[in-house]
Enzyme design. Structure first.
Site, PDB file in Angstrom:
ATOM      1  N   HIS A 250      -5.936   4.254  -0.069  1.00  0.00           N
ATOM      2  CA  HIS A 250      -5.896   4.185   1.392  1.00  0.00           C
ATOM      3  C   HIS A 250      -5.897   5.537   2.088  1.00  0.00           C
ATOM      4  CE1 HIS A 250      -1.570   4.491   0.479  1.00  0.00           C
ATOM      5  NE2 HIS A 250      -1.355   4.812   1.744  1.00  0.00           N
ATOM      6  N   HIS A 251      -5.783   6.635   1.321  1.00  0.00           N
ATOM      7  CA  HIS A 251      -5.891   7.966   1.922  1.00  0.00           C
ATOM      8  C   HIS A 251      -7.178   8.693   1.533  1.00  0.00           C
ATOM      9  CE1 HIS A 251      -2.100   8.192   4.032  1.00  0.00           C
ATOM     10  NE2 HIS A 251      -1.456   7.742   2.960  1.00  0.00           N
TER      11      HIS A 251
ATOM     12  N   HIS B 185       2.390   9.914  -3.337  1.00  0.00           N
ATOM     13  CA  HIS B 185       2.827   8.517  -3.232  1.00  0.00           C
ATOM     14  C   HIS B 185       1.691   7.547  -3.539  1.00  0.00           C
ATOM     15  CE1 HIS B 185       1.013   8.488   0.857  1.00  0.00           C
ATOM     16  NE2 HIS B 185       1.014   7.165   0.734  1.00  0.00           N
TER      17      HIS B 185
ATOM     18  N   LYS C 162       6.007   5.356  -1.982  1.00  0.00           N
ATOM     19  CA  LYS C 162       6.975   6.181  -1.259  1.00  0.00           C
ATOM     20  C   LYS C 162       8.388   6.030  -1.815  1.00  0.00           C
ATOM     21  CE  LYS C 162       4.593   6.591   3.195  1.00  0.00           C
ATOM     22  NZ  LYS C 162       4.661   6.301   4.644  1.00  0.00           N
TER      23      LYS C 162
ATOM     24  N   ASP D 195      -4.198   2.099   8.633  1.00  0.00           N
ATOM     25  CA  ASP D 195      -3.102   3.048   8.473  1.00  0.00           C
ATOM     26  C   ASP D 195      -3.138   4.121   9.553  1.00  0.00           C
ATOM     27  OD1 ASP D 195      -0.853   3.711   6.785  1.00  0.00           O
ATOM     28  OD2 ASP D 195      -1.969   5.464   6.116  1.00  0.00           O
TER      29      ASP D 195
ATOM     30  N   HIS E  18       0.816  -1.219   0.000  1.00  0.00           N
ATOM     31  CA  HIS E  18       0.000   0.000   0.000  1.00  0.00           C
ATOM     32  C   HIS E  18       0.853   1.274   0.000  1.00  0.00           C
ATOM     33  CE1 HIS E  18       0.720  -0.344   4.379  1.00  0.00           C
ATOM     34  NE2 HIS E  18       0.497   0.958   4.421  1.00  0.00           N
ATOM     35  N   ASP E  19       2.057   1.214   0.531  1.00  0.00           N
ATOM     36  CA  ASP E  19       2.916   2.399   0.580  1.00  0.00           C
ATOM     37  C   ASP E  19       4.079   2.337  -0.409  1.00  0.00           C
ATOM     38  OD1 ASP E  19       1.776   4.238   2.294  1.00  0.00           O
ATOM     39  OD2 ASP E  19       2.726   3.423   4.097  1.00  0.00           O
TER      40      ASP E  19
END
Length: 367
Positions: free
Chosen positions: A274-275, A243, A218, A303, A214-215
């Site tokens: 996810h944000h 990201h 970055k 998160d 998910h990240d």
């Protein structure tokens, strides 16, 4: 090693027929003559035959009743059954075949005909078994291949997530812990059939395996911003927000190189959504409510919870209860109300996951 002589059970209430049948068959087969269905079932407890010759007209248990019992018992259902009958009635033959018999032989039987029919059906049964063994072996090969693919996928995931963890010095253990939180919520969702239209077709293992990516976006954020020892300036935060899109693009690039990408489809959604926030104030697309994919709504809770309980250069770690309280306050604003309500049952499991994961990471560092 397969036995050289096949075993046949001959069931008929007439001793004369039994004796005649045994005489015809004994030179080629091991024959068990039995006077009733009851005696057949008693013998089946001791011996499994390769074929059963079964008279239809018998007192107490008829041949039809016997075969019904045979075909409902997993121990006996695969044994071939040939009916023996003095009837010349196509309706009766059809009934017997519909119950699972493989053939009919009329009495009085011709020895050459009876032997040939038995030979043919034993050959067919052997071929059927060989085909089943082949299919079972093929299925095992498919399962082995699937395990190899999953292992390869997991290797890709581990490598990529380690790259992210290595660069982002402030989020140690974040990937492992958030994967655990998502798994806890998904088990509850699957067991209670919540959002069933979404999750019923999902592969649970692939879904959980995709969470760590998910990240991944970055990777494209500069170290200056990623590891800044304080709050980001507005323009820096705008760069950091990218990201999510970068993650989608990175996963899309991988998907173009492989056909085995079911788990990557989930990973792309986790990375890009996810944000997002329930009220539409999130990023990168400002999606609102159920327009946010379920994967993104799950990841949002995981998160934020992990961020709240983790220490950062610019903040202290909150307690578990404080973090859960903030998420509950965000119900219907930041977070999906249905998922927030799950925390009434799942909050203790979140705390356990945090403690177990942190302990595992400390042990790995010492090793």
């Amino acid at each position: 090693m397969e036995k050289s002589r096949k075993t046949i059970m001959l069931v008929d209430d007439n001793p004369i027929n039994l004796n005649a049948g045994k005489t015809m068959l004994k030179d080629k087969y091991d024959v068990y003559p039995l006077l009733s269905g009851e005696k057949l079932f008693a013998m089946l407890e001791k011996v499994t035959p390769d074929l059963i010759l079964l008279d239809i007209e018998m007192p107490e248990l008829s041949g039809y009743e016997v075969i019904k019992i045979l075909k409902t018992n997993p121990k006996y259902e695969e044994i071939p059954v040939i009916f023996l009958t003095s009837w010349n009635d196509s309706g009766s033959e059809l009934e017997g075949l519909s119950l699972g018999a493989i053939d009919y032989v009329a009495k009085p039987f011709s020895p050459p005909l009876l032997l040939k029919r038995i030979e043919i059906h034993l050959l067919m049964a052997a071929q059927k078994k060989e085909l089943k063994d082949y299919n079972d072996n093929l299925q095992k090969k498919v399962e082995d291949k699937t395990r190899q693919v999953v292992k390869l996928q997991n290797s890709i995931l581990i490598t990529m997530t380690e790259l992210v963890e290595f660069r982002d010095e402030t989020t140690g253990g974040h990937i492992e812990r958030t994967q655990g939180y998502v798994e806890i919520m998904l088990k509850k969702i699957f067991s209670d059939r919540i959002y069933w239209e979404d999750v019923s077709l999902w592969n649970f293992e692939f879904l959980i395996a995709s969470v760590p990516l998910h990240d991944v976006g970055k990777i494209r954020i500069s170290d200056t911003i990623l590891n800044k020892p304080g709050k980001l300036m507005p323009e820096e935060f705008e760069i950091m927000k990218k990201h999510a899109i970068y993650g989608e693009e990175a996963i899309e690039a991988i998907m173009r190189t492989t056909s085995e990408n079911d788990f990557l489809k989930h990973a792309k959604i986790f990375a890009g959504a996810h944000h997002e926030k329930w009220d539409g104030s999130g990023y990168p697309r400002g999606l609102k409510g159920l327009d946010i994919p379920l994967q993104g709504r799950l990841m949002a809770i995981s998160d934020v919870y992990d961020a709240l309980i983790s220490e950062r250069p610019y903040k202290k770690a909150m307690s578990h209860d404080e973090a859960i309280g903030i998420i509950r306050e965000g119900k219907g604003q930041h977070f999906d109300p249905v998922l927030v309500d799950l925390l009434d049952d799942l909050a203790p499991l979140f705390r356990d996951n945090t403690e177990k994961t942190n302990l595992m990471l400390r042990q790995q560092q010492k090793a």
